[in-house]
Write a protein that holds these residues in place. Sequence first.
Motif, mmCIF file in Angstrom:
data_model
loop_
_atom_site.group_PDB
_atom_site.id
_atom_site.type_symbol
_atom_site.label_atom_id
_atom_site.label_comp_id
_atom_site.label_asym_id
_atom_site.label_seq_id
_atom_site.Cartn_x
_atom_site.Cartn_y
_atom_site.Cartn_z
ATOM 1 N N ALA A 216 0.830 -1.207 0.000
ATOM 2 C CA ALA A 216 0.000 0.000 0.000
ATOM 3 C C ALA A 216 0.863 1.256 0.000
ATOM 4 O O ALA A 216 0.550 2.242 -0.681
ATOM 5 N N ALA A 220 1.120 4.124 -3.019
ATOM 6 C CA ALA A 220 0.979 5.567 -2.782
ATOM 7 C C ALA A 220 2.176 6.331 -3.328
ATOM 8 O O ALA A 220 2.020 7.398 -3.952
ATOM 9 N N VAL A 234 -1.334 6.550 4.613
ATOM 10 C CA VAL A 234 -1.347 5.083 4.596
ATOM 11 C C VAL A 234 -0.923 4.492 5.938
ATOM 12 O O VAL A 234 -1.624 3.652 6.520
ATOM 13 N N SER A 317 -5.737 -3.940 8.241
ATOM 14 C CA SER A 317 -4.824 -4.160 7.116
ATOM 15 C C SER A 317 -5.023 -5.556 6.552
ATOM 16 O O SER A 317 -5.075 -6.539 7.289
#
Length: 604
Positions: A216, A220, A234, A317
């Motif tokens: 993730a 980004a 994040v 997550s």
Amino acid sequence: MTTDDQSDRSARTSRTLRAGIERRALPILAAATVAVLLVVFYYPVATVLVESVVVEGVLTLAIFTDILRDPFYFGEFARLFRGESPIAVGLDLLSADRRLGIVGFTAYQAALSTLASVALGVPLAYLLARFEFRGRRTLRSLTILPFVLPSIMVAVGFVATFGRNGTLNAVLSPFGLGPVELLFTLEAVIIAHAFYNAPLVARVTTAAWESVDAGAVETARSLGAGPFRAFRDVVAPQVYPAVLMGAALTFVFTFGTFPIVLALGGFQLATVEVFVYRLIRNLDYAEAAALAIIELVITLGVLLGYLRYEARHAVRSRGVRPLPRKRLIPATPSPKAVAERVGLAAYGVVALFVFVVPVVSLVLYSVTGGDGGFTLDNYRFLLDRQREAAAFQVQPWNAVRNSLVFAAGALLVALPMGVVVAVLTTRRYRGRKLVDVVAMAPLAVSGIIVGLGLLRGLVFGVEIAGWRITVSGALAIVAAHAVAAYPFVVRTVAPGLEGLDRSLVESARALGASRARVLTDVELPLVWPGVVAGAAFVVAISMGEFSATIVLATGADAYTMPIAIERYIGRRLGPATAMGVVLLVVTSVSFVVIDRLGGESYGL
């Protein structure tokens, strides 16, 4: 009927009986655990509640009303309960001469202690989660120490550090600085609370940081986000719920603080818990019970508020690839990396002072007396006190013996209770969460409340069908220690049971093994390190328990090592430090022996 026929019949009867016992073993153990909790926890806590609302046989809320309206307890907020204008009260709260009251001051010191714990705990979590270095796993394991070190022993260590003849002034004196007087100040209390709770914040935050999905973050960054933006959007949303959890737990623990404030702050910095103890000593049980219930409502309110927040805002997550750790000493230093490491080094100095110096000062003071010269006078004092055998004095060996006996008794009660509750809370059935909440309630209730309830209930006696049933102070102490410790058994055993391969259990059941047989022959051997870790925690927590013990030990020959330290510290620091070292050695040896007997173990 031949002898062989009789033998076969006897064997069949025995097998049938054993099978019946095995089938009913878990329900019987579950019922026994519920009974123990009802008798030694829920009934005593209910006794405290009844004591606060039933006065001379009449149901009344007058005591609560008087406390809420008393400025001594609630300061300026008491005016709100008397019907005064919230605006006027708010303006007075902003003035320099505002009154906080006992409850307000308790919340104030708890808030400051929470901020200090977060400020010390988050950098440690960042170090453990984001950097790879030799000793990282050991350092992470050491974050469990606050659950092992007795609080009164650490309080004595802080006295040896911050006292006029303590370590801090010994270091400052050669430079012409000092003396620094931190004893009986709010600063000393806050630093001591940070010693205990910053590792807790670090532990839960590290786990959250390590669960962040590296994919993730990389996504980004590939979309144009800079390092700060990627962290903000994040990483932070997945980390700050854990920080808030650590902060909420810290606030609850420090709001109900007792031994640290008693040793480092005294009655001039009295918190609610200290004042409840003072009321008990003055035999004002009704007011003590009402004040304890108000404390319980506040702490449960904080926990409920956090749980509601977590349910609405926590980010789960889905990633399985954690963020890569950086080398603590970079191969090609950049200005950013150098600045980062300098900051970590500065943090290391502060952490060393807060976490290591108090324990080292305790040991040094016990063999120097604070003047720098080696002496064993403090330990001789303990031997002399043992020989004096005065009834009104706390004798060292008796305190050591009582601590070991109470720890053994608590282990016999808490370990099976914890294992049974761990089994019940890892099975899939309707109402499992409710069972978990009910079983874990002792973590949210202060030892003073449990001790007061046991004192007013079981120790003073209960009449059932014309019979008056009483227990000794020693048995009540074992019960209080078991209640305080068994949740830690649950928290060390349950994760192992939850993570077991269910096919092993199903195969054993398919081959005819009963549920109890599967537990003893399959599941417990596989989670044995967790059972051993839970046993070690029970012994350590029992030996260090202070709040309930000091309520129940008075009037009974049941003083423990923490009580002995508290008695000595009020007169001479040297013997208190020597007794603290004895407590440290006995606790550490017990912890290590249990750990070695059980093999490799793991912590919370």
